[in-house]
Enzyme design. Structure first.
Site, PDB file in Angstrom:
ATOM      1  N   GLU A   1      -3.917   7.363  -3.499  1.00  0.00           N
ATOM      2  CA  GLU A   1      -3.785   6.016  -3.051  1.00  0.00           C
ATOM      3  C   GLU A   1      -3.470   4.887  -4.137  1.00  0.00           C
ATOM      4  OE1 GLU A   1      -6.284   5.208   1.088  1.00  0.00           O
ATOM      5  OE2 GLU A   1      -6.910   4.462  -0.754  1.00  0.00           O
TER       6      GLU A   1
ATOM      7  N   TYR B   1       0.912  -1.130   0.145  1.00  0.00           N
ATOM      8  CA  TYR B   1       0.025  -0.106   0.035  1.00  0.00           C
ATOM      9  C   TYR B   1       0.883   1.220   0.155  1.00  0.00           C
ATOM     10  CZ  TYR B   1      -2.896   3.845   1.665  1.00  0.00           C
ATOM     11  OH  TYR B   1      -3.512   5.106   1.775  1.00  0.00           O
TER      12      TYR B   1
END
Lengths: 381, 289
Positions: free
Chosen positions: A189, A101
């Site tokens: 993101e 991530y």
């Protein structure tokens, strides 16, 4: 303003971030043409602004043409948490061995941007943050200096990313920060960043939200916003320049000032009704603005009843009342019962001149909301 | 209360020749605020709202001894105007402008930590000490002098609560609109601390809304550091996640942080009663006094 995955990935690719080969498709035939070019396995991904698309069935992996046809058929036109899927992204499947991530967002509490990296990619990062906050490494950026490249390296190493790909991941993170700044993003993101068996690093998903207050200097992104409205009423609200959010209830709500409009929604709920929308008409009292606001709620088929809550501050209540009367005159008939509540400066004078043949006037916020909820119940019965 | 403003405060209005700035400068003067100057680049030497206009804030300070600024400058130029106020060593700047890009405010926030000037806002209605001065766009006539302090993220919601208070004869010491943006100068805690220290404030109303964690932090501050009773209100209980409810800062995150529930619970845990309606907030305040 949320960008679609494919829009964000175009920005990523232009900036040099590796992304999987992909094509957009709006029909099953287009999707099949796309997989013919890309090969198998291929991911078919719904392009809607919904979190958790995968879990909701909006992302599938096809391993042959038959599966691709079936998946495209199923996803195109599917209802995903209230949004109809009109476009899919057909993308080459990535043979990955690890998922990370990586994100850049504004830390409101700190008042400065923060980089985030975790080796627990590919899952709901908010759940990771809640259950195991130490699994996410963070690095704040001083907005006056911008990102120092060492900071991207530091946070990647701190997160425990494998040494052989760490510098590649840091490079992606640096580029993401550049994109964040250059595009006035509020959030970027990539979840997951995939690491392939060849140890290549690929941005497999992309979430990018743009600060709506910065669109005046982001004209190309503002054009993308035009494409990204999925709801006709939201598009209409944008044309009128209203702050508007569509909800699922049947009591239409118009008011002035974000806090007071939110409060009106909450009171509708408190008194047993369900709000259909948030609509802030802002300051001023021009009949044209009020007519536009009424047009918004009247044209929502879910709305059975309307409450109009205005607190006259600098704009006097009698001016607001004239505006409302003028707006009502634009409609041949009032299609849904309207309750008006005026308060503040010159509220008495305002209430005295409101056209009570067309609308009902209540003196308090509580009474107005209760009346509107009752009106909605009566229509439903 | 004179912690932030009183009738000695000497105000320069940045953007006084624009429609909003000009109108509200007049309204402030009518209320009794000591507006001494305007500042607009290229308009030096003119007069607006009955006061002299200077090209820069520093000229206005030199010529008229201004010590506070109210900023009515369009979003694209507002951060620059705030920097000008911060760099001119004023005591206080009040930024009314709505729609300043958040990344601009991040750089302002950085500068704010390096200077002594306070900032209220942006995206706020300003501050009023009834009977003394108002800096901003609050409608002076709905306020009355008294001993209830108010701090709120929202303009019209503040007016609503003030109306409920004034109806019961509960006047206000000072009301501060801290603004609905994600990054703001004066926080709930700053305002609550000022009310706690103020001899003229005997009860406080805090109106919060969804988004961020400022209300939760304020709740801890109240529990640990305040003796003055506080009543709360939180707007946005029905807001869906991921949607901006008008204010740029009013957004519940996808994971469910920044919810009204979390804020109400935090306030209740700190002993702060939270009204379900503005009327109930006034009930609580009446009970305190």
């Amino acid at each position: 303003m949320k960008l679609h995955e494919h829009q964000a990935k175009t920005l990523f690719a232009d900036a040099g971030i590796p992304v999987p080969d992909s094509r957009l498709a709006t029909t099953v035939d287009e999707a099949l043409d796309a997989v013919d070019e890309i090969g198998y396995p291929a991911a078919i991904k719904a392009q809607v602004h919904v979190g958790g698309r995968g879990k909701a069935g909006g992302i599938t992996i096809a391993t042959d043409r038959e599966e691709a046809a079936r998946d495209a058929e199923e996803i195109l036109g599917m209802d995903l948490k209230g949004y109809t899927v009109g476009t899919v992204l057909v993308e080459e499947g990535v043979d990955f061995v690890d998922e990370l991530y990586v994100g850049v967002t504004m830390d409101r509490g700190e008042g400065r941007p923060v980089l985030m990296v975790s080796t627990e990619g590919g899952v709901d990062i908010e759940a990771v943050a809640a259950e195991n906050p130490d699994a996410i490494a963070r690095e704040h950026v001083d907005p006056a200096f911008g990102l120092h490249p060492y900071q991207a390296r530091k946070v990647v190493y701190e997160a425990g990313v494998d040494a052989d790909v760490a510098l590649d991941v840091a490079s992606i993170l640096s580029t993401l920060y550049d994109l964040y700044e250059a595009n006035d993003a509020s959030e970027i993101e990539v979840n997951p960043v995939m690491i392939t068996s060849e140890r290549d690093v690929v941005a497999a998903d992309a979430v990018m939200n743009i600060d709506e207050d910065a669109l005046f200097r982001q004209s190309e992104l503002a054009d993308l916003a035009e494409e990204s409205y999925e709801d006709d009423l939201e598009r209409k609200a944008a044309e009128y320049g209203f702050d508007y959010v569509r909800l699922s209830g049947n009591v239409g709500i118009i008011g002035n000032g974000a806090g007071l409009v939110m409060t009106t929604l909450d009171l509708v709920d408190h008194y047993g009704g369900t709000p259909a929308n948030f609509l802030d008409v802002g300051g001023g009292a021009k009949a044209e603005r009020i007519a536009q606001a009424l047009d918004m709620v009247f044209s929502d088929p879910n709305v059975d009843s309307v409450v109009f809550n205005i607190f006259g501050g600098i704009t006097r209540g009698d001016e607001v009342a004239k505006g409302i009367n003028g707006a009502l005159a634009d409609f041949e008939e009032i299609p849904k019962p309207v309750v008006v509540r005026l308060a503040g400066t010159n509220a008495e004078e305002g209430m005295a001149i409101l056209d009570t043949d067309l609308i009902r006037v209540e003196r308090t916020l509580e009474a107005a909301v209760q009346r509107a909820v009752k009106n909605a119940e009566e229509v439903v019965q | 209360m004179s912690t932030f403003v009183d009738d000695d405060t000497r105000v320069v209005v940045q953007g006084i020749t624009g429609g909003e700035g000009n109108f509200h400068a007049g309204q402030m003067i009518e209320y009794g605020t000591n507006v001494v100057a305007g500042a607009v680049p290229g308009k030096g030497g003119q007069e607006a709202a009955g006061v002299p206009v200077y090209d820069t804030v520093s000229e206005a300070v030199d010529a008229e001894n201004a010590d506070a600024s109210v900023i009515f400058v369009p979003p694209a130029f507002a951060a620059d105007a705030i920097f000008e106020a911060l760099d001119t060593d004023l005591d206080l700047a009040v930024a009314i402008t709505e729609g300043i890009p958040t990344q601009d405010m991040a750089t302002v926030n950085k500068r704010l930590s390096e200077v002594d000037t306070g900032l209220i806002g942006p995206n706020c209605p300003g501050i009023i000490t009834p009977g003394e001065a108002k800096l901003g766009i609050l409608p002076g006539n709905i306020f009355s002098e008294g001993n209830v302090g108010l701090v709120s993220r929202s303009g019209t919601l503040t007016y609503q609560v003030v109306d409920n208070l004034t109806e019961r004869g509960l006047g206000q010491s000072t009301a501060i609109g801290i603004g609905g943006d994600p990054i703001i100068g004066t926080s709930f805690i700053d305002a609550l601390g000022a009310f706690e220290a103020d001899a003229d404030t005997d009860a406080v109303v805090m109106c919060g809304e969804i988004g961020g964690e400022d209300e939760e932090q304020a709740a801890r501050f109240i529990g640990e550091q305040m003796d003055t009773p506080v009543a709360g209100f939180i707007a946005g209980r029905t807001a869906p996640p991921g949607k901006r409810m008008g204010h740029a800062g009013a957004i519940v995150s996808g994971s469910g942080t920044g919810t009204a529930r979390s804020k109400i619970d935090a306030l209740n845990d700190a002993g702060v009663p939270v009204g379900d309606t503005p009327e109930e907030v006034a009930d609580h305040v009446e009970g305190f006094l």
